[in-house]
Design a protein around this motif. Structure first.
Motif, PDB file in Angstrom:
ATOM      1  N   SER A 136     -48.169  61.721 -63.929  1.00  0.00           N
ATOM      2  CA  SER A 136     -48.617  60.317 -63.922  1.00  0.00           C
ATOM      3  C   SER A 136     -48.772  59.776 -62.508  1.00  0.00           C
ATOM      4  O   SER A 136     -47.918  59.995 -61.644  1.00  0.00           O
ATOM      5  CB  SER A 136     -47.605  59.462 -64.687  1.00  0.00           C
ATOM      6  OG  SER A 136     -47.884  58.089 -64.530  1.00  0.00           O
TER       7      SER A 136
ATOM      8  N   VAL B 130     -58.674  64.860 -68.526  1.00  0.00           N
ATOM      9  CA  VAL B 130     -57.277  65.212 -68.801  1.00  0.00           C
ATOM     10  C   VAL B 130     -57.201  66.503 -69.608  1.00  0.00           C
ATOM     11  O   VAL B 130     -56.407  67.405 -69.304  1.00  0.00           O
ATOM     12  CB  VAL B 130     -56.580  64.061 -69.547  1.00  0.00           C
ATOM     13  CG1 VAL B 130     -55.207  64.483 -70.050  1.00  0.00           C
ATOM     14  CG2 VAL B 130     -56.469  62.841 -68.651  1.00  0.00           C
TER      15      VAL B 130
ATOM     16  N   ALA C 206     -57.584  58.463 -67.641  1.00  0.00           N
ATOM     17  CA  ALA C 206     -57.391  59.142 -68.924  1.00  0.00           C
ATOM     18  C   ALA C 206     -57.978  58.350 -70.079  1.00  0.00           C
ATOM     19  O   ALA C 206     -58.534  58.923 -71.028  1.00  0.00           O
ATOM     20  CB  ALA C 206     -55.899  59.374 -69.157  1.00  0.00           C
TER      21      ALA C 206
ATOM     22  N   LEU D  94     -51.253  59.351 -71.214  1.00  0.00           N
ATOM     23  CA  LEU D  94     -51.487  60.712 -70.755  1.00  0.00           C
ATOM     24  C   LEU D  94     -50.976  61.733 -71.767  1.00  0.00           C
ATOM     25  O   LEU D  94     -51.640  62.741 -72.044  1.00  0.00           O
ATOM     26  CB  LEU D  94     -50.817  60.939 -69.399  1.00  0.00           C
ATOM     27  CG  LEU D  94     -51.460  60.205 -68.215  1.00  0.00           C
ATOM     28  CD1 LEU D  94     -50.517  60.188 -67.015  1.00  0.00           C
ATOM     29  CD2 LEU D  94     -52.784  60.861 -67.822  1.00  0.00           C
TER      30      LEU D  94
ATOM     31  N   THR E  30     -52.329  61.813 -62.458  1.00  0.00           N
ATOM     32  CA  THR E  30     -53.551  61.223 -63.004  1.00  0.00           C
ATOM     33  C   THR E  30     -53.339  59.774 -63.409  1.00  0.00           C
ATOM     34  O   THR E  30     -52.325  59.431 -64.033  1.00  0.00           O
ATOM     35  CB  THR E  30     -54.018  62.040 -64.221  1.00  0.00           C
ATOM     36  OG1 THR E  30     -54.141  63.418 -63.838  1.00  0.00           O
ATOM     37  CG2 THR E  30     -55.340  61.530 -64.755  1.00  0.00           C
TER      38      THR E  30
END
Length: 281
Positions: free
Chosen positions: A85, A73, A66, A112, A61
Motif C-alpha cells: 500500500s 494491480v 487500484a 488493494l 500502490t
C-alpha cells in the motif's frame, strides 16, 4: 557475506506523474480524473523489464490507482510480485490527523486486497512523510493490520526525513520499519536508494553506494523508483518552479537503461521475502 549473496529489496511506488507531491500546488486533486493516465503502460514496461531479468519486486500502490485501473494491480500480482500500500490518495501522512490517516490506510488496504486477492502487509507513506512529528502513524498501521512500513527516511531533506532514525530495519510502534537505504559518511546519512538521486548521480556512484551497504554494513539495500521515471514523453506541467522541473524531469530518458544495469549488478527480491522471516525462502 559478499554483496553477491545478499538479496536487496526492489520497490516501485505506483503513482502517476500528476500525483507527485511536488506538483500539488499546480494540479488540483479534483483534476486528476481529467489528466492523461500513463501508469498502465509504464507498469507494463516495468513488469516486462523485471520478467526479462527474472526479478521480483514490491509495488507500493495507491488505492486511487487500484480503484480506477484494477488491471494494473492484477498484472502485478499475476507476475509474482508483492502488492503493498501507498495509501489511497497520495496525501502526506504528516498532513493528516489520526482519523484521516486511519481512514486512508484502511481504505487502501481493503481496496488493494479486494482487487488483488492477496494480503497486503506493507505500507509506504507518500513522500516518506512519517517522522518525529507523527510517529503515532506507526501505531495506526499496526492496528490496521500492516506488518511493516517503509516510510521513515533517515536523511535531511527539504520535504521529508528523520536523520536520527535507525538506518536499517527495526521494530517500532508494533511493526517493522524498513527505511530506504543510506550510506553513513562524514557523520551524516547520504541517500543511496533510488528516486531522483539515482537519476541525478552517475550510475557508477549509485552502484558504489549500494555495494558499500552490502559489503561494509552487510545489510540488504532498499531501492525505490516510480513508473513515471521511465516515461520521458509524459506531459510537461506548466508553471512549476525551476527546482521542481529539475528534480522531476532530469534524465528520465536514461532511467530504463540504468535500471537494466542495476538488475544485472545486484540480486533483488520482494520486501516481504527479504525482511519478514516467515516469507523467506
Amino acid at each position: 557475506m559478499s554483496s553477491a549473496l545478499i538479496t536487496n529489496a526492489l520497490t516501485v511506488d505506483v503513482e502517476d506523474y500528476f500525483q507527485v507531491s511536488a506538483f500539488a500546488p499546480y494540479i488540483a486533486r479534483a483534476d486528476w480524473d481529467r489528466r492523461e493516465c500513463r501508469v498502465e503502460r509504464n507498469v507494463d514496461r516495468i513488469l516486462a523489464l523485471l520478467d526479462e531479468h527474472e526479478t521480483e519486486a514490491t509495488f507500493f500502490t495507491l488505492g486511487w490507482i487500484a480503484e480506477r485501473y484494477p488491471g494494473v494491480v492484477r498484472s502485478i500480482v499475476a507476475a509474482g510480485h508483492e502488492l503493498a500500500s501507498h495509501g489511497y490518495g497520495h496525501q502526506r501522512a504528516s498532513d493528516l490527523d489520526h482519523q484521516s490517516f486511519r481512514d486512508d490506510i484502511v481504505r487502501a488496504k481493503r481496496l488493494l486486497e479486494d482487487v488483488g486477492g492477496v494480503p497486503v502487509l506493507g505500507y509506504r507513506a507518500p513522500s516518506f512523510s512519517i517522522g518525529s512529528g507523527n510517529l503515532w502513524a506507526l501505531d495506526e498501521l499496526a492496528a490496521a493490520g500492516y506488518r511493516y512500513s517503509s516510510s521513515i527516511y533517515p536523511i535531511r531533506h527539504d520535504h521529508y526525513g528523520m536523520p536520527d532514525a535507525p538506518r536499517f530495519a527495526h521494530e517500532i510502534g508494533g511493526l517493522m520499519e524498513i527505511p530506504p537505504t543510506t550510506v553513513r559518511s562524514f557523520r551524516r546519512n547520504w541517500p543511496a536508494s533510488g528516486g531522483g538521486y539515482f537519476r541525478l548521480l552517475p550510475y557508477g556512484v549509485s552502484r558504489w553506494l549500494l555495494k558499500r551497504v552490502n559489503q561494509v554494513d552487510r545489510q540488504p539495500a532498499v531501492f525505490y523508483f516510480h513508473p513515471w521515471e521511465i516515461d520521458p514523453e509524459q506531459p510537461r506541467i506548466p508553471g512549476i518552479s525551476a527546482r521542481t522541473r529539475f528534480r522531476h524531469y532530469l534524465n528520465l530518458h536514461r532511467m530504463e537503461g540504468r535500471l537494466s544495469r542495476l538488475l544485472k549488478d545486484f540480486r533483488w527480491g520482494r520486501m516481504d521475502e527479504v525482511f519478514l522471516p516467515e516469507h523467506r525462502g
